[in-house]
Design an enzyme around this catalytic site. Structure first.
Site, PDB file in Angstrom:
ATOM      1  N   SER A 223      66.826  87.576  78.082  1.00 22.85           N
ATOM      2  CA  SER A 223      67.418  88.997  78.717  1.00 22.85           C
ATOM      3  C   SER A 223      68.026  89.401  77.122  1.00 22.85           C
ATOM      4  O   SER A 223      68.050  88.741  76.080  1.00 22.85           O
ATOM      5  CB  SER A 223      68.420  88.068  79.233  1.00 22.85           C
ATOM      6  OG  SER A 223      69.354  87.103  78.783  1.00 22.85           O
ATOM      7  N   GLY A 225      70.751  91.281  76.475  1.00 19.09           N
ATOM      8  CA  GLY A 225      72.536  92.310  77.251  1.00 19.09           C
ATOM      9  C   GLY A 225      72.164  93.473  77.884  1.00 19.09           C
ATOM     10  O   GLY A 225      71.203  93.492  78.970  1.00 19.09           O
ATOM     11  N   GLY A 228      69.169  95.547  78.376  1.00 16.28           N
ATOM     12  CA  GLY A 228      67.849  95.131  79.608  1.00 16.28           C
ATOM     13  C   GLY A 228      66.827  93.963  80.142  1.00 16.28           C
ATOM     14  O   GLY A 228      67.865  92.913  79.055  1.00 16.28           O
ATOM     15  N   GLY A 254      74.116  86.435  83.155  1.00 14.78           N
ATOM     16  CA  GLY A 254      72.760  85.964  83.084  1.00 14.78           C
ATOM     17  C   GLY A 254      72.689  85.240  84.341  1.00 14.78           C
ATOM     18  O   GLY A 254      71.317  85.237  84.904  1.00 14.78           O
ATOM     19  N   ASP A 255      73.422  84.469  84.807  1.00 17.47           N
ATOM     20  CA  ASP A 255      73.687  83.752  86.110  1.00 17.47           C
ATOM     21  C   ASP A 255      73.047  84.679  87.356  1.00 17.47           C
ATOM     22  O   ASP A 255      72.282  84.804  87.659  1.00 17.47           O
ATOM     23  CB  ASP A 255      74.768  83.641  86.956  1.00 17.47           C
ATOM     24  CG  ASP A 255      75.117  82.475  85.439  1.00 17.47           C
ATOM     25  OD1 ASP A 255      74.304  81.727  84.425  1.00 17.47           O
ATOM     26  OD2 ASP A 255      76.553  82.524  84.863  1.00 17.47           O
TER      27      ASP A 255
HETATM   28  N1  LIG Z   1      76.883  95.452  78.967  1.00 21.12           N
HETATM   29  C1  LIG Z   1      76.009  95.677  80.059  1.00 21.12           C
HETATM   30  N2  LIG Z   1      75.898  96.355  80.452  1.00 21.12           N
HETATM   31  C2  LIG Z   1      74.899  96.604  81.224  1.00 21.12           C
HETATM   32  N3  LIG Z   1      73.535  95.317  81.313  1.00 21.12           N
HETATM   33  C3  LIG Z   1      74.440  94.467  81.793  1.00 21.12           C
HETATM   34  C4  LIG Z   1      75.168  93.963  80.455  1.00 21.12           C
HETATM   35  N4  LIG Z   1      75.312  93.192  79.518  1.00 21.12           N
HETATM   36  C5  LIG Z   1      74.745  92.546  80.279  1.00 21.12           C
HETATM   37  N5  LIG Z   1      73.743  93.028  80.430  1.00 21.12           N
HETATM   38  C6  LIG Z   1      72.764  92.615  82.564  1.00 21.12           C
HETATM   39  O1  LIG Z   1      73.068  91.045  82.254  1.00 21.12           O
HETATM   40  C7  LIG Z   1      71.304  90.235  81.322  1.00 21.12           C
HETATM   41  C8  LIG Z   1      72.289  88.734  81.231  1.00 21.12           C
HETATM   42  O2  LIG Z   1      72.611  89.376  80.035  1.00 21.12           O
HETATM   43  P1  LIG Z   1      72.745  88.582  78.586  1.00 21.12           P
HETATM   44  O3  LIG Z   1      71.340  88.968  78.141  1.00 21.12           O
HETATM   45  O4  LIG Z   1      73.535  89.261  78.027  1.00 21.12           O
HETATM   46  O5  LIG Z   1      72.502  87.039  79.881  1.00 21.12           O
HETATM   47  P2  LIG Z   1      73.235  85.682  79.204  1.00 21.12           P
HETATM   48  O6  LIG Z   1      73.151  85.709  77.615  1.00 21.12           O
HETATM   49  O7  LIG Z   1      72.069  84.683  79.683  1.00 21.12           O
HETATM   50  O8  LIG Z   1      74.589  85.431  79.738  1.00 21.12           O
HETATM   51  P3  LIG Z   1      74.912  84.345  80.310  1.00 21.12           P
HETATM   52  O9  LIG Z   1      74.911  83.214  79.693  1.00 21.12           O
HETATM   53  O10 LIG Z   1      77.019  84.854  79.431  1.00 21.12           O
HETATM   54  O11 LIG Z   1      75.592  84.771  82.342  1.00 21.12           O
HETATM   55  C9  LIG Z   1      71.078  91.846  81.008  1.00 21.12           C
HETATM   56  O12 LIG Z   1      69.764  91.483  81.210  1.00 21.12           O
HETATM   57  C10 LIG Z   1      71.422  93.372  81.851  1.00 21.12           C
HETATM   58  O13 LIG Z   1      70.325  93.697  82.326  1.00 21.12           O
HETATM   59 MG   LIG Z   2      72.467  82.699  79.976  1.00 16.66          MG
END
Ligand SMILES: Nc1ncnc2c1ncn2[C@@H]1O[C@H](COP(=O)(O)OP(=O)(O)OP(=O)(O)O)[C@@H](O)[C@H]1O
Ligand SMILES: [Mg+2]
Length: 313
Positions: A223, A225, A228, A254-255
């Site tokens: 992932s 952010g 995508g 992410g969850d």
């Molecule tokens: N600012 C944003 N705008 C649109 N989609 C987002 C954004 N931030 C996150 N996402 C969506 O959420 C997914 C997961 O985000 P990210 O990669 O930040 O996960 P993470 O760091 O594991 O999050 P967490 O552990 O806090 O739940 C991304 O692949 C995207 O689809």
């Molecule tokens: Mg995470």
């Protein structure tokens, strides 16, 4: 059936104050209290999508009862193992006079014994079988061995269950050795796993994903952010766009992604559609306050904006 496992849940308490300063008294203008923990958030999102789930893990004391009560009110099934001590309460103090100024107090959480792990293992084994998906997410209490996700993955795979792991550092490293079905590192977590800095190219991220596939993991979702995600399995790889949303809080996105992937697999939704749903659900989660799941209607709107770009074969 989807079983989520939260080893270190918490009551998340958010206090709004004005002009926060240490060593003084503050009048709290608003209090929000919520049942938290990554697996519990996954369960809440599966429920919001219309799926069914059982939340498990460890709870203790009156805070533990409050979490169970919160899940009851949401009609989310649960089967936690009760341990000695008190489930933690994590406090966030939000200074409403300074945008984005948040002070956090995170408790360590109760001690989990080997016997508690044994009881949880037996509980999970009761649910294990070919049609069960287990989702392990988040950190574990300091007293728990870092091999715990690996250990449980091995046990549950022996019973033909599907295991998802969303973890970082040594927990992830040990879990990979047990060949879970799916892992969802973010770009930071996967690069850290390979001792690289986070700002690598997309090609490098894909290569790192391939290396993890070679270790026996079936599906890797990296992932990224708002950019995508990249989806890789042994047959193919593709990436998606990120969806433009008015983001309130990206914590827990992410969850939400993991929840949609589990929900989609459990409901026999075609894989590419699962990926679309995962991107839409996680983007939707960013529009809500805190870790609150997005409404299904919003997800169904956002799904139309997800684009898939094949990478290989
Ligand atoms: N600012 C944003 N705008 C649109 N989609 C987002 C954004 N931030 C996150 N996402 C969506 O959420 C997914 C997961 O985000 P990210 O990669 O930040 O996960 P993470 O760091 O594991 O999050 P967490 O552990 O806090 O739940 C991304 O692949 C995207 O689809
Ligand atoms: Mg995470």
């Amino acid at each position: 059936m989807i079983v989520t496992v939260t080893m270190n849940p918490a009551i998340d308490k958010t206090l709004d104050v004005e002009n926060f300063t240490g060593g003084t008294i503050h009048r709290v203008t608003k209090v929000i209290q919520d049942a938290g923990g990554k697996g519990i958030n996954v369960s809440k999102t599966i429920h919001a999508l219309g799926g069914e789930t059982i939340a498990t893990g460890f709870l203790g004391g009156s805070s533990g009862r409050m979490i169970e009560h919160a899940l009851d009110e949401l009609h989310i099934e649960h089967q936690f193992v009760y341990i000695e001590g008190e489930t933690r309460t994590n406090v966030k103090v939000v200074d409403t006079t300074k945008k984005g100024f948040v002070t956090e107090f995170n408790e360590p959480g109760p001690t989990v014994t080997q016997r508690d792990i044994q009881t949880l293992t037996e509980t999970l084994e009761l649910y294990a079988g070919p049609s069960t998906i287990f989702v392990f997410s988040g950190s574990v209490p300091a007293s728990v061995d870092k091999d715990v996700y690996g250990f449980l993955t091995r046990k549950l795979r022996k019973r033909q269950s599907t295991v998802f792991v969303d973890a970082a550092g040594q927990l992830l490293e040990e879990a990979i050795k047990a060949k879970p079905f799916l892992i969802k590192p973010n770009a930071y977590e996967i690069t850290r796993h390979f001792n690289l800095s986070e700002d690598v190219s997309e090609e490098t991220l894909i290569d790192l994903g391939k290396e993890l596939l070679a270790k026996g993991v079936n599906t890797i979702v990296i992932s990224r952010g708002q950019e995508g995600a990249i989806f890789l399995d042994h047959q193919r790889a593709f990436k998606t766009n990120g969806i433009q949303v008015q983001a309130h809080s990206t914590v827990g996105s992410g969850d939400a992604m993991l929840a949609a992937l589990a929900y989609g697999l459990d409901a026999d939704i075609p894989y590419e559609d699962c990926a679309r749903l995962a991107i839409a659900t996680s983007a939707g989660a960013c529009t809500t306050l805190g870790t609150k799941p997005p409404a299904r209607e919003l997800v169904d709107e956002l799904v139309k904006d997800v684009l898939i770009y094949p990478l290989w074969p």
